[in-house]
Design a protein around this motif. Structure first.
Motif, mmCIF file in Angstrom:
data_model
loop_
_atom_site.group_PDB
_atom_site.id
_atom_site.type_symbol
_atom_site.label_atom_id
_atom_site.label_comp_id
_atom_site.label_asym_id
_atom_site.label_seq_id
_atom_site.Cartn_x
_atom_site.Cartn_y
_atom_site.Cartn_z
ATOM 1 N N GLU A 175 0.826 -1.203 0.000
ATOM 2 C CA GLU A 175 0.000 0.000 0.000
ATOM 3 C C GLU A 175 0.865 1.259 0.000
ATOM 4 O O GLU A 175 1.654 1.483 0.908
ATOM 5 N N ARG A 176 0.706 2.051 -1.036
ATOM 6 C CA ARG A 176 1.501 3.271 -1.165
ATOM 7 C C ARG A 176 0.643 4.538 -1.123
ATOM 8 O O ARG A 176 1.086 5.562 -0.605
ATOM 9 N N MET A 177 -0.571 4.470 -1.670
ATOM 10 C CA MET A 177 -1.416 5.662 -1.734
ATOM 11 C C MET A 177 -1.917 6.097 -0.357
ATOM 12 O O MET A 177 -2.032 7.288 -0.072
ATOM 13 N N GLU A 178 -2.207 5.145 0.520
ATOM 14 C CA GLU A 178 -2.722 5.461 1.860
ATOM 15 C C GLU A 178 -1.637 5.311 2.928
ATOM 16 O O GLU A 178 -1.933 5.306 4.119
ATOM 17 N N HIS A 179 -0.403 5.210 2.498
ATOM 18 C CA HIS A 179 0.716 4.999 3.414
ATOM 19 C C HIS A 179 0.834 6.141 4.425
ATOM 20 O O HIS A 179 0.758 7.321 4.066
ATOM 21 N N ASP A 180 1.029 5.801 5.680
ATOM 22 C CA ASP A 180 1.227 6.766 6.761
ATOM 23 C C ASP A 180 2.725 7.053 6.887
ATOM 24 O O ASP A 180 3.519 6.159 7.204
ATOM 25 N N GLU A 181 3.105 8.302 6.649
ATOM 26 C CA GLU A 181 4.518 8.675 6.648
ATOM 27 C C GLU A 181 5.055 8.978 8.047
ATOM 28 O O GLU A 181 6.237 9.312 8.205
ATOM 29 N N GLY A 182 4.199 8.887 9.067
ATOM 30 C CA GLY A 182 4.657 9.064 10.431
ATOM 31 C C GLY A 182 4.722 10.501 10.908
ATOM 32 O O GLY A 182 5.260 10.775 11.986
ATOM 33 N N ILE A 183 4.165 11.445 10.127
ATOM 34 C CA ILE A 183 4.189 12.865 10.476
ATOM 35 C C ILE A 183 2.761 13.319 10.770
ATOM 36 O O ILE A 183 1.884 13.189 9.912
ATOM 37 N N GLU A 184 2.535 13.841 11.965
ATOM 38 C CA GLU A 184 1.197 14.271 12.365
ATOM 39 C C GLU A 184 0.651 15.310 11.388
ATOM 40 O O GLU A 184 1.287 16.325 11.104
ATOM 41 N N GLY A 185 -0.553 15.031 10.858
ATOM 42 C CA GLY A 185 -1.234 15.972 9.974
ATOM 43 C C GLY A 185 -0.790 15.927 8.525
ATOM 44 O O GLY A 185 -1.327 16.660 7.691
ATOM 45 N N SER A 186 0.182 15.081 8.188
ATOM 46 C CA SER A 186 0.662 14.998 6.807
ATOM 47 C C SER A 186 -0.369 14.317 5.910
ATOM 48 O O SER A 186 -1.020 13.348 6.319
ATOM 49 N N GLU A 187 -0.524 14.829 4.698
ATOM 50 C CA GLU A 187 -1.446 14.223 3.736
ATOM 51 C C GLU A 187 -0.909 12.882 3.246
ATOM 52 O O GLU A 187 0.300 12.726 3.044
ATOM 53 N N THR A 188 -1.799 11.973 2.995
ATOM 54 C CA THR A 188 -1.409 10.770 2.277
ATOM 55 C C THR A 188 -1.262 11.103 0.801
ATOM 56 O O THR A 188 -1.774 12.126 0.316
ATOM 57 N N LYS A 189 -0.591 10.233 0.081
ATOM 58 C CA LYS A 189 -0.467 10.427 -1.359
ATOM 59 C C LYS A 189 -1.845 10.392 -2.021
ATOM 60 O O LYS A 189 -2.100 11.137 -2.971
ATOM 61 N N ALA A 190 -2.741 9.574 -1.494
ATOM 62 C CA ALA A 190 -4.096 9.473 -2.052
ATOM 63 C C ALA A 190 -4.838 10.798 -1.923
ATOM 64 O O ALA A 190 -5.451 11.279 -2.891
ATOM 65 N N ALA A 191 -4.803 11.410 -0.730
ATOM 66 C CA ALA A 191 -5.508 12.679 -0.520
ATOM 67 C C ALA A 191 -4.926 13.778 -1.396
ATOM 68 O O ALA A 191 -5.667 14.597 -1.974
ATOM 69 N N TRP A 192 -3.616 13.818 -1.488
ATOM 70 C CA TRP A 192 -2.924 14.806 -2.322
ATOM 71 C C TRP A 192 -3.308 14.626 -3.791
ATOM 72 O O TRP A 192 -3.694 15.577 -4.476
ATOM 73 N N ALA A 193 -3.229 13.399 -4.275
ATOM 74 C CA ALA A 193 -3.565 13.117 -5.676
ATOM 75 C C ALA A 193 -5.014 13.459 -5.981
ATOM 76 O O ALA A 193 -5.321 14.035 -7.035
#
Length: 213
Positions: A112-130
């Protein structure tokens, strides 16, 4: 015939300060302002004086200043759209880049890459950004204007191009169309086949004059 010109804003203060951009509202540096003038001049040289032009921009200061240079030469007002903002890095925005680097969890090579949690509070997922970049691009393309200019951010270019070529959003998990700051990407759709061409990606020849000043 439709031509879409996608501008990535030039050098901003967060670049030279070594801090995280994203939604951090940095401004263009003096060099960035000179580059923005060159961008506007390059677009003016490509687009016929008689052509109708629409201008769209992220609402952050660094993109708005770039768009305003373009707007002045074309006599149009920029349409501001917060959906064209760079990816949000949440609490990392405006912090030193090394702060983010120490905490960032990169996406897996497989999985899973689009919904991946990057570990930063409040950071957008790639899915939300796209999703928001796709939505903004699709809305722009619903306008029947032959010449449209989008001023956005380097990271967003991937999803503008992916949307343009109608790549399914779920297939964009590995997509990456990289371009330097201050670049112009030219996209064109013909009237006969309605094929969507990537004419040039990340062109920066116009910046030579800005660097020489």
């Amino acid at each position: 015939m439709r031509t879409l010109y996608v501008v990535t804003h030039p050098e901003a203060t967060h670049h030279v300060e070594g801090v995280v951009g994203g939604w951090h509202d940095s401004q263009l540096t003096p060099a960035g302002i000179r580059a923005a003038v060159s961008i506007a001049q390059a677009l003016r040289a490509q687009i016929p004086n008689s052509a109708e032009v629409e201008l769209f921009s992220s609402d952050l200061q660094r993109t708005l200043r770039t768009a305003n240079e373009v707007a002045e030469l074309f006599g149009v007002m920029p349409n501001l759209d917060r959906r064209l903002r760079e990816k949000s890095y949440g609490e990392a925005g405006g912090k030193p880049q090394e702060w983010l680097d120490q905490r960032f969890i990169p996406p897996p090579a497989v999985g899973e890459r689009m919904e991946h949690d990057e570990g930063i509070e409040g950071s957008e997922t790639k899915a939300a950004w796209a999703q928001r970049i796709y939505a903004a691009t699709n809305d722009i393309l619903h306008h029947p204007c032959e010449h449209q200019i989008i001023v956005t951010h380097g990271g967003c270019l991937t999803f503008v191009v992916a949307s343009w070529i109608k790549m399914p959003i779920e297939s964009a998990d590995y997509a990456s169309f990289r371009a330097p700051s201050g670049s112009i990407t030219t996209l064109r759709e013909d009237d006969f086949f309605h094929n969507r061409q990537v004419v040039s990606l990340g062109d920066t020849l116009h910046l030579d004059s800005a660097q020489a000043d």
